[in-house]
Design an enzyme around this catalytic site. Structure first.
Site, PDB file in Angstrom:
ATOM      1  N   LYS A 187       6.315  -1.695   3.962  1.00 57.80           N
ATOM      2  CA  LYS A 187       6.325  -3.164   3.944  1.00 57.80           C
ATOM      3  C   LYS A 187       7.595  -3.633   4.626  1.00 57.80           C
ATOM      4  O   LYS A 187       8.609  -2.940   4.597  1.00 57.80           O
ATOM      5  CB  LYS A 187       6.318  -3.669   2.500  1.00 57.80           C
ATOM      6  CG  LYS A 187       5.868  -5.103   2.371  1.00 57.80           C
ATOM      7  CD  LYS A 187       4.362  -5.155   2.309  1.00 57.80           C
ATOM      8  CE  LYS A 187       3.833  -6.531   2.066  1.00 57.80           C
ATOM      9  NZ  LYS A 187       2.400  -6.433   1.726  1.00 57.80           N
TER      10      LYS A 187
HETATM   11  N1  GLU Z   1      -0.333  -7.501   4.130  1.00 49.79           N
HETATM   12  C1  GLU Z   1      -1.625  -6.989   3.762  1.00 49.79           C
HETATM   13  C2  GLU Z   1      -1.563  -6.264   2.422  1.00 49.79           C
HETATM   14  O1  GLU Z   1      -0.689  -6.499   1.631  1.00 49.79           O
HETATM   15  C3  GLU Z   1      -2.244  -6.144   4.862  1.00 49.79           C
HETATM   16  C4  GLU Z   1      -1.467  -4.938   5.247  1.00 49.79           C
HETATM   17  C5  GLU Z   1      -1.994  -4.229   6.480  1.00 49.79           C
HETATM   18  O2  GLU Z   1      -3.050  -4.585   6.967  1.00 49.79           O
HETATM   19  O3  GLU Z   1      -1.326  -3.304   6.926  1.00 49.79           O
HETATM   20  O4  GLU Z   1      -2.420  -5.495   2.078  1.00 49.79           O
END
Ligand code: GLU
Length: 436
Positions: free
Chosen positions: A119
């Site tokens: 993240k």
């Molecule tokens: N931000 C989204 C999540 O928390 C998508 C993450 C992604 O597609 O890599 O799942």
């Protein structure tokens, strides 16, 4: 976090400043104790693999320079490259980013993707930046974290406060620095530069798919009907990339969406909102406030309405010990990451509410991100029908796996979802062994 935990993992206190991280670790430990996970594996999963903290200086439109703080945390990469969004929010911290990265690890593993968890984020209020400032921030941040991302290392995507345009800037910056187009470095891109059909809607769609499965599962247990019709009342908290699509999709299935809230205000109509009209109003005015065919309510009041389904799709920590006793919904579909705290979740489950936990409920986004990555690597693109069909299949399998574990261990849904995710990781970590 317990002392025991700090004791086991030296340095764990570096990560544990945020409620979100502590909640994630607590949930991991609960799953670990139910599944009797090897404490060595639990200890490794309790902390991220690595994190990069960067300063992101940009020139603002008035000519002054402002320095923002940015992060990219890679929690676990046993199953494949890191995967997870980039968040622009004033409360982003290293610890919160680490907790969200941990949730991504469990989410990707649970739904069977060959991807790890990561993240990123920048501590910034995105509504105070112009488009040009957004672009400068995204490009400079990309350049600062450039050495740890890439199609086979770590693949960012949108999250709270970012969208397809941010991914386009990220892809362009990364590609400019290498000298050729590298679409696989991010997902959630615009279609024109290698995005996948259905990616923008995928998280909201997945929230609805899992809600439909929850109704069927509960009906099989003699708890209510599996049908979605006007007696299925729904409240949606958050009307962004996830909440808006979830509201539109569940409305299209025949449910009665009685309330929607975003950060600025909520709207309520006991006879049901015309969601496509609300959506058009929101797109035009950028707010729900003032929507004519409804009563104005406080955004937080959306969470405590007497509805069958509550979809918290905005941000973490909205259902806590403070308001949990007022939450009346029977099904809680966690479209956001971490909307219910661990202790609130316990209270809800004890009173018989059915929670579809974030790592399952909102996994549609990362599943179609995976499809986008695969399509990009092969330079072969699928139809939206194919994308949605495959998404539905992956989500159905994951849902079945989680409820089977829930029934087997008689545990909460979050614990069951984490057991599913951690079990696959545990096997993979053992097979790969500990280096050196
Ligand atoms: N931000 C989204 C999540 O928390 C998508 C993450 C992604 O597609 O890599 O799942």
């Amino acid at each position: 976090m317990s002392n025991h935990q700090n004791h086991e993992v030296p340095g764990a206190d570096v990560w544990s400043a945020s409620d979100l991280y502590r909640n994630a670790v607590q949930q991991l430990h609960e799953a670990a104790s139910v599944m009797k996970l090897d404490p060595n594996v639990a200890a490794r999963l309790s902390v991220p693999k690595r994190a990069l903290v960067v300063s992101v200086p940009i020139r603002l439109d008035d000519g002054s320079i402002k320095v923002f703080e940015g992060y990219r945390v890679q929690h676990n990469m046993t199953l494949g490259p890191g995967k997870g969004g980039i968040r622009f929010h004033p409360e982003v911290t290293l610890s919160e980013t680490a907790g969200l990265a941990m949730l991504m690890t469990f989410k990707c593993s649970l739904v069977g993707l060959p991807l790890g968890g990561a993240k990123g984020g920048i501590r910034v209020n995105p509504s105070q930046l112009s488009r040009q400032e957004h672009q400068s921030l995204m490009r400079r941040y990309t350049s600062e974290i450039n050495m740890i991302i890439g199609p086979d290392k770590d693949i960012p995507a949108p999250d709270v406060g970012t969208d397809a345009q941010h991914m386009a800037w990220m892809m362009d910056t990364f590609s400019q620095e290498r000298g050729f187009a590298i679409p696989g470095v991010v997902t959630g891109k615009p279609i024109e530069i290698g995005g996948s059909l259905g990616r923008a809607e995928s998280t909201g769609r997945g929230v609805v798919y899992t809600t439909v499965h929850a109704k069927k599962y509960l009906a099989d247990k003699g708890r209510g009907s599996a049908r979605i019709d006007s007696s299925t009342t729904v409240a949606v908290h958050g009307f962004g990339k996830v909440g808006a699509i979830a509201a539109l999709e569940i409305h299209a299935l025949g449910a009665k969406v009685v309330a929607i809230g975003d950060y600025a205000g909520g709207i309520y109509n006991k006879n049901g909102l015309n969601v496509p009209e609300v959506h058009r109003y929101f797109q035009k005015n950028r707010t729900l406030v003032g929507y004519p065919e409804a009563e104005a309510i406080k955004p937080e009041d959306v969470l405590t309405l007497d509805v069958e389904v509550l979809m918290p799709c905005a941000i973490d920590g909205v259902i806590t010990d403070k308001n949990v006793n007022q939450v009346k919904a029977k099904i809680i579909s966690e479209g956001a990451n971490g909307p219910c705290t661990t202790s609130a979740m316990k209270v809800l489950e004890e009173r018989g509410a059915f929670i579809i936990p974030d790592v399952l409920c909102n996994a549609g986004g990362v599943i179609v991100s995976y499809f986008e990555w695969v399509q990009g690597l092969q330079n072969f693109f699928w139809s939206e029908k194919e994308v949605n069909g495959k998404l539905a299949e992956v989500m159905e399998n994951a849902f079945k796996k989680v409820v089977q574990i829930r029934d087997q261990h008689d545990c909460g849904m979050k614990t069951a979802a984490l057991i599913a995710g951690v079990d696959r990781l545990d096997k993979a970590m053992r097979l790969r062994g500990l280096f050196p």
